[in-house]
Design a protein around this motif. Structure first.
Motif, PDB file in Angstrom:
ATOM      1  N   ALA A   1     -13.255 129.683  61.612  1.00 41.14           N
ATOM      2  CA  ALA A   1     -12.772 131.050  61.485  1.00 41.14           C
ATOM      3  C   ALA A   1     -12.382 131.602  62.852  1.00 41.14           C
ATOM      4  CB  ALA A   1     -13.842 131.922  60.838  1.00 41.14           C
ATOM      5  N   CYS A   2     -13.138 131.264  63.865  1.00 43.30           N
ATOM      6  CA  CYS A   2     -12.824 131.731  65.214  1.00 43.30           C
ATOM      7  C   CYS A   2     -11.463 131.200  65.662  1.00 43.30           C
ATOM      8  CB  CYS A   2     -13.900 131.277  66.197  1.00 43.30           C
ATOM      9  SG  CYS A   2     -15.496 132.089  65.996  1.00 43.30           S
ATOM     10  N   LEU A   3     -11.216 129.936  65.420  1.00 48.37           N
ATOM     11  CA  LEU A   3      -9.953 129.326  65.840  1.00 48.37           C
ATOM     12  C   LEU A   3      -8.794 129.848  65.012  1.00 48.37           C
ATOM     13  CD1 LEU A   3     -11.154 125.704  66.347  1.00 48.37           C
ATOM     14  CD2 LEU A   3     -10.495 127.355  68.072  1.00 48.37           C
ATOM     15  N   SER A   4      -9.076 130.116  63.759  1.00 51.92           N
ATOM     16  CA  SER A   4      -8.031 130.616  62.884  1.00 51.92           C
ATOM     17  C   SER A   4      -7.459 131.919  63.446  1.00 51.92           C
ATOM     18  CB  SER A   4      -8.605 130.831  61.491  1.00 51.92           C
ATOM     19  OG  SER A   4      -7.611 131.304  60.621  1.00 51.92           O
ATOM     20  N   GLY A   5      -8.343 132.730  64.014  1.00 53.53           N
ATOM     21  CA  GLY A   5      -7.893 133.966  64.643  1.00 53.53           C
ATOM     22  C   GLY A   5      -6.928 133.683  65.774  1.00 53.53           C
ATOM     23  N   LEU A   6      -7.231 132.661  66.535  1.00 48.08           N
ATOM     24  CA  LEU A   6      -6.368 132.275  67.646  1.00 48.08           C
ATOM     25  C   LEU A   6      -4.976 131.923  67.132  1.00 48.08           C
ATOM     26  CD1 LEU A   6      -7.150 131.796  70.685  1.00 48.08           C
ATOM     27  CD2 LEU A   6      -6.953 129.388  70.179  1.00 48.08           C
TER      28      LEU A   6
ATOM     29  N   GLU B   1      -7.377 122.788  61.574  1.00 47.94           N
ATOM     30  CA  GLU B   1      -6.900 124.130  61.945  1.00 47.94           C
ATOM     31  C   GLU B   1      -6.007 124.053  63.176  1.00 47.94           C
ATOM     32  OE1 GLU B   1      -6.440 127.950  61.093  1.00 47.94           O
ATOM     33  OE2 GLU B   1      -7.827 126.656  59.997  1.00 47.94           O
ATOM     34  N   LEU B   2      -6.472 123.302  64.162  1.00 45.93           N
ATOM     35  CA  LEU B   2      -5.698 123.157  65.397  1.00 45.93           C
ATOM     36  C   LEU B   2      -4.395 122.419  65.129  1.00 45.93           C
ATOM     37  CD1 LEU B   2      -6.234 123.766  68.474  1.00 45.93           C
ATOM     38  CD2 LEU B   2      -8.052 124.305  66.875  1.00 45.93           C
ATOM     39  N   ALA B   3      -4.447 121.428  64.256  1.00 42.39           N
ATOM     40  CA  ALA B   3      -3.252 120.650  63.949  1.00 42.39           C
ATOM     41  C   ALA B   3      -2.174 121.548  63.357  1.00 42.39           C
ATOM     42  CB  ALA B   3      -3.595 119.521  62.980  1.00 42.39           C
ATOM     43  N   LEU B   4      -2.596 122.504  62.567  1.00 40.27           N
ATOM     44  CA  LEU B   4      -1.641 123.450  61.983  1.00 40.27           C
ATOM     45  C   LEU B   4      -0.908 124.208  63.077  1.00 40.27           C
ATOM     46  CD1 LEU B   4      -3.319 125.121  58.886  1.00 40.27           C
ATOM     47  CD2 LEU B   4      -1.419 123.504  59.005  1.00 40.27           C
ATOM     48  N   ILE B   5      -1.667 124.699  64.039  1.00 40.82           N
ATOM     49  CA  ILE B   5      -1.051 125.434  65.139  1.00 40.82           C
ATOM     50  C   ILE B   5      -0.042 124.543  65.848  1.00 40.82           C
ATOM     51  CG2 ILE B   5      -1.482 126.686  67.270  1.00 40.82           C
ATOM     52  CD1 ILE B   5      -4.240 127.289  66.358  1.00 40.82           C
TER      53      ILE B   5
END
Lengths: 205, 205
Positions: free
Chosen positions: A66-71, A131-135
């Motif tokens: 959730a924290c990374l999703s905010g990023l 999550e990071l891969a999506l970014i």
DNA sequence: AATCCATCGGACATGCTGTCCGAGATATTG
DNA sequence: CAATATCTCGGACAGCATGTCCGATGGATT
């Protein structure tokens, strides 16, 4: 079934509470430059009971995610804002890089953490990695479009767009990572300009 | 004091035992793509008692540091080997990049782990971070020398060597990181040549 | 007044780390 | 052979964190 409160409102409340905890967690992670913060501490800092945190997040990893999703959303919003404002590929690239570096500057420790977690360092961080891969995918798409447009404009030499995207991505990724690790990074605009110029020369006509 | 065995021999034995455990640990970390392997498991796999591991390593972090330290020497040896063989800066750069990518290919999961740990993700990884910083420093020095020589040879445009080093480092760092994350990376020599050409254009005369 | 519901706070099982120590195996020395 | 040094083993132990569970509490709704 809920008696009075409609489901939509319940969800809003739920999201609000989640954000409450996420904000605290992100701050603590960032301050410490490490995910090594106990759930006890996060809960205490957020002013809720530890068991309550587990009502909103199934486990530690989900909280981290959730924290990374905010990023992610933060980054996309920042880019979208300036993306349409300037159609010139060279300026767009410089803006893009500038925005990425801004994200890094906003909270270097947390960004470092984000990079870090991608590699799956702690237990079951697959969700975080995804999550990071999506970014990364989103950014890659932006860069690719930018390159194709740049070729059409005669700014870039015509070559395989995927390879070009990869080269640009490498440079930007490296710039962000190294900036995040730097204790006293140079001026952001200067860094963005320099990196952009380097890429333009490297791929230019 | 030791009665019979000279101290030097004792150290050799000690190093041998340490390496024994380090090899196992590195393999396990790599296989799992995560440091999330218990000391129990490492000890069992290495065929020693857990308490014995603690005789050779003060704690988990020191073991991790030892694993990364191996990466360091491996990298430096590989580079030194080819460094003297070719004095042409362009070839040297391509070789350097090729060697770095080879390290990545050798054990992508562990390399990812190395990058990751740098950011201090788990408890007290400062030692690990320092270890990685040493590697980065060594590489940066090599790149800087290479650049200065390249300027003298008329290969690179004369500019601030530190900035140039930073740009090159960013590109190489990004190339390694992204390659480590790629499931099926392209040919290593092709990747090295491409990255090298990109840098040469970006900083060339 | 009755009821719902989020939260609290703490107990609990589990698993990992790092410490410690006695028991046993092995080799060296007198 | 006997005495001793040294290494390893295996297990006990405390400390800490995670994740689960549940009864108690108190505020809001009907």
């Amino acid at each position: 079934m809920t008696r009075n409160t409609p489901d939509s409102l319940k969800e809003v409340i739920r999201d609000f509470r989640r954000d409450q905890v996420v904000d605290v967690a992100r701050r603590l992670f960032g301050d410490r430059g490490s995910t090594d913060v106990s759930m006890d501490e996060i809960a205490a800092e957020a002013g809720v009971a530890r068991s309550t945190v587990y009502v909103y997040f199934a486990n530690r990893d989900e909280l981290l995610r959730a924290c990374l999703s905010g990023l992610h959303t933060q980054l996309l919003e920042a880019i979208a804002e300036t993306w349409e404002r300037d159609a010139d590929p060279a300026h767009r690239l410089e803006r893009l890089i500038g925005e990425m570096l801004a994200i890094v500057d906003d909270n270097p420790a947390f960004f470092r953490l984000a990079l870090v977690t991608q590699g799956t360092v702690s237990q079951g961080a697959e969700a975080v990695g995804a999550e990071l891969a999506l970014i990364a995918l989103d950014i890659a798409r932006l860069i690719r479009d930018l390159f194709v447009q740049g070729v059409a404009d005669g700014l870039f030499a015509g070559r395989d767009p995927d390879r070009a995207t990869s080269l640009i991505g490498q440079q930007v990724y490296g710039a962000m990572s190294i900036r995040a690790a730097e204790p006293l990074p140079e001026s952001r605009t200067a860094a963005a300009a320099e990196t952009c110029a380097f890429i333009l020369r490297g791929l230019g006509t």
